[in-house]
Design an enzyme around this catalytic site. Structure first.
Site, PDB file in Angstrom:
ATOM      1  CD1 TRP A  65       0.023  -0.974   3.368  1.00 53.86           C
ATOM      2  CD2 TRP A  65       0.152   1.265   3.266  1.00 53.86           C
ATOM      3  NE1 TRP A  65       0.623  -0.534   4.525  1.00 53.86           N
ATOM      4  CE2 TRP A  65       0.716   0.830   4.492  1.00 53.86           C
ATOM      5  CE3 TRP A  65       0.125   2.621   2.992  1.00 53.86           C
ATOM      6  CZ2 TRP A  65       1.237   1.718   5.442  1.00 53.86           C
ATOM      7  CZ3 TRP A  65       0.639   3.505   3.926  1.00 53.86           C
ATOM      8  CH2 TRP A  65       1.199   3.062   5.128  1.00 53.86           C
ATOM      9  CD  GLU A 108       5.132   5.023  12.803  1.00 56.74           C
ATOM     10  OE1 GLU A 108       6.101   4.776  12.056  1.00 56.74           O
ATOM     11  OE2 GLU A 108       4.539   4.142  13.449  1.00 56.74           O
ATOM     12  CD  GLU A 147       8.143   1.149  10.825  1.00 56.91           C
ATOM     13  OE1 GLU A 147       7.619   2.230  11.097  1.00 56.91           O
ATOM     14  OE2 GLU A 147       7.818   0.075  11.375  1.00 56.91           O
ATOM     15  CG  HIS A 150       4.209   3.225   9.133  1.00 64.64           C
ATOM     16  ND1 HIS A 150       4.741   2.351  10.057  1.00 64.64           N
ATOM     17  CD2 HIS A 150       3.774   2.449   8.095  1.00 64.64           C
ATOM     18  CE1 HIS A 150       4.635   1.108   9.605  1.00 64.64           C
ATOM     19  NE2 HIS A 150       4.050   1.149   8.416  1.00 64.64           N
ATOM     20  CD  GLU A 200       8.508  -2.577  14.211  1.00 63.32           C
ATOM     21  OE1 GLU A 200       7.370  -2.096  14.064  1.00 63.32           O
ATOM     22  OE2 GLU A 200       9.465  -2.244  13.495  1.00 63.32           O
ATOM     23  CB  THR A 203       4.349   1.100  16.955  1.00 65.56           C
ATOM     24  OG1 THR A 203       5.048  -0.066  16.516  1.00 65.56           O
ATOM     25  CG2 THR A 203       5.339   2.123  17.446  1.00 65.56           C
ATOM     26  CG  ASP A 232       2.902  -1.831   7.107  1.00 63.52           C
ATOM     27  OD1 ASP A 232       2.323  -2.772   6.530  1.00 63.52           O
ATOM     28  OD2 ASP A 232       3.395  -0.847   6.512  1.00 63.52           O
ATOM     29  CD  GLU A 233       4.407   0.196  13.216  1.00 64.18           C
ATOM     30  OE1 GLU A 233       5.448  -0.444  13.054  1.00 64.18           O
ATOM     31  OE2 GLU A 233       4.367   1.438  13.148  1.00 64.18           O
ATOM     32  CG  HIS A 236       7.691  -3.966  10.372  1.00 64.24           C
ATOM     33  ND1 HIS A 236       7.541  -2.605  10.229  1.00 64.24           N
ATOM     34  CD2 HIS A 236       7.741  -4.473   9.114  1.00 64.24           C
ATOM     35  CE1 HIS A 236       7.506  -2.305   8.937  1.00 64.24           C
ATOM     36  NE2 HIS A 236       7.620  -3.416   8.245  1.00 64.24           N
TER      37      HIS A 236
HETATM   38 FE   LIG Z   1       7.424  -0.068  13.332  1.00 61.31          FE
HETATM   39 FE   LIG Z   2       5.821   2.588  12.073  1.00 54.75          FE
END
Ligand SMILES: [Fe+2]
Ligand SMILES: [Fe+2]
Length: 493
Positions: A65, A108, A147, A150, A200, A203, A232-233, A236
């Site tokens: 994305w 971020e 990242e 974000h 991670e 967040t 996403d976090e 990760h």
């Molecule tokens: Fe992250």
């Molecule tokens: Fe992030």
């Protein structure tokens, strides 16, 4: 080069020589490069494993994305209408929620700091040239590239809402990147990857909660933004947790000791040096608002520790542990229940504590609400950063320091301001600055410096940046009578 002297690994400008640029927030000398030489080979031997196992956690760019997918398209004829709809939805977002969203976005946006942190780790995991071909180097660059979306997305979204003072937000970002961060990982990749796994997940929790709040406030598009970032976090977190899992497999003894060392130090929040040019306690205020709103809380901190202990099967480790390793295992496994007890204590205090508010430049000086617990009325770090309510764990550190005869310093100004009434005590200015209303007597709080700043009495500023605060009555409850007497004598308190 000739104008600097090394203290604890950090260059300190010589007295009388003023630097052209000094970050607004600096940390005291830090512990660096503690990875034993024999451990270097472990990561080098895992390079191929990392390429095979960790890189698949990344998404190809063409399948990823992009911020634009979630924003009005400036090339579209309907752009102005889409922006108007976005602003209508955002019009009802409460100020406290905006503070959390901005704080998360600023965190971020300080991505250069985090990539720097990864690239200062030893053990062959850093990206040596900026275009290194090792599995570790490829991961770090691609992780940063993911990242980077974000902060971009959240920044653009907040800009379009028209609800925040973007210039103040942008100043905060510039200040924060200029200040950097101190993750206290000692350039050790064992501690470094434990830290990144923790962060991670933190967040993931925080963005997940802002998404849930957005739904409640009727902004489904914003919920998708926050939820997309949270996903996403999570991915990760899974990758970093897999790395640490591998370390537990190949080197359980050192890994469990690194886990214990990291937990004893507390996991510093990445944006703990946050500043907007006005509020000296911006991070504490932001964290306190997030705590009150339930976006990221002390309970979350405790929950992450419990999760990681389970995820890595720490309790079941048996083979390959030394005596020290077993003690570290016991310590780490005991943390969950201990943090829960402390969290309950914090909850009880929060119920008794008065409501407070602080102006945030991010929202044009309007107030953000928080609960005026001990953590926000003295100069200690707030709950999210392992502050006042982590007294039991802190007691261990204090005991150890005292046994080692390492000097310990308290900050008596903070104690006076927070303990005396009706106007916050002898140091009225300090009390006012700390939003200490004096509405109820408080136990004295002290800032205690951790090892590294020894020899001179620290300023309050240093204490704030590196210290942990404990209410004195709880401290005494710890049964550290000898330590208390020694410290009291040393500080004449
Ligand atoms: Fe992250
Ligand atoms: Fe992030």
């Amino acid at each position: 080069m000739a104008s600097t002297a090394k203290v604890g690994g950090n260059p300190i400008p010589r007295a009388g020589k003023k630097a052209h640029f000094t970050p607004p927030r600096e940390v005291p000398p830090q512990i660096t490069h503690t990875l034993p030489p024999e451990k270097e080979e472990i990561f080098e031997s895992l390079n191929e494993w990392a390429a095979d196992t960790i890189l698949p956690y990344l998404k190809p760019v063409e399948e990823s994305w992009q911020p634009q997918d979630h924003l009005p398209d400036p090339c579209s004829g309907s752009f102005h209408d889409e922006v108007a709809e976005l602003r209508d939805r955002a019009a009802e977002l409460p100020d406290d929620y905006l503070v959390c969203l901005v704080g998360d976005m600023v965190t971020e946006e300080a991505l250069p700091t985090y990539q720097t942190m990864l690239n200062t780790m030893d053990g062959g995991v850093r990206d040596e040239t900026g275009a290194g071909a090792s599995g570790w180097a490829v991961w770090t660059r691609a992780w940063a590239a993911e990242e980077n979306r974000h902060g971009d997305l959240m920044n653009k979204y907040l800009y379009l809402t028209g609800r925040v003072d973007m210039r103040q937000v942008e100043k905060t970002i510039q200040y924060l990147i200029g200040s950097g961060m101190d993750p206290r990982t000692e350039n050790d990749p064992y501690m470094g990857f434990i830290y990144t796994t923790f962060q991670e997940r933190a967040t993931f929790i925080s963005h997940g909660n802002t998404a849930r709040h957005a739904v409640r406030h009727g902004d489904a598009a914003l919920a998708r933004v926050c939820g997309t970032v949270a996903a996403d976090e999570k991915r990760h977190e899974a990758a970093y947790a897999r790395i640490v899992e591998k370390l537990f497999e190949v080197d359980p003894d050192y890994t469990v000791m690194a886990f214990a060392r990291m937990m004893r130090k507390k996991v510093a929040m990445p944006a703990h040096l946050m500043f907007d040019g006005a509020d000296d306690r911006l991070f504490a205020h932001f964290s306190a608002v997030a705590q009150r709103l339930g976006v990221y809380t002390a309970a979350d901190y405790a929950g992450i520790i419990e999760f990681l202990v389970g995820r890595w099967g720490v309790a079941g480790l048996a083979a390959g542990l030394s005596g020290e390793g077993r003690r570290a295992q016991d310590f780490v496994c005991s943390l969950g229940p201990r943090f829960r007890r402390m969290e309950e204590r914090a909850q009880a205090e929060a119920k008794r504590a008065p409501a407070a508010a602080a102006p945030f430049s991010w929202i044009h000086g309007r107030q953000g609400q928080y609960t005026d617990t001990c953590c926000t009325s003295c100069s200690c770090l707030p709950l999210e950063d392992g502050g006042c309510c982590l007294t039991e764990e802190f007691g261990d550190s204090l005991s150890r320091l005292t046994l080692l005869k390492i000097p310990v310093y308290f900050s008596p100004d903070a104690a006076l301001a927070s303990s005396q009434s009706p106007n916050g005590g002898a140091n009225g200015d300090r009390a006012e600055e700390n939003n200490c209303t004096g509405s109820k007597p408080r136990p004295p709080c002290f800032n205690l410096l951790l090892p590294g700043v020894i020899g001179t009495r620290p300023s309050d500023e240093e204490a704030f940046l590196s210290g942990v605060c404990i209410p004195a009555d709880l401290y005494l409850d710890l049964g550290e009578a000898a330590a208390a007497a020694e410290v009291a004598a040393a500080t004449s308190l």
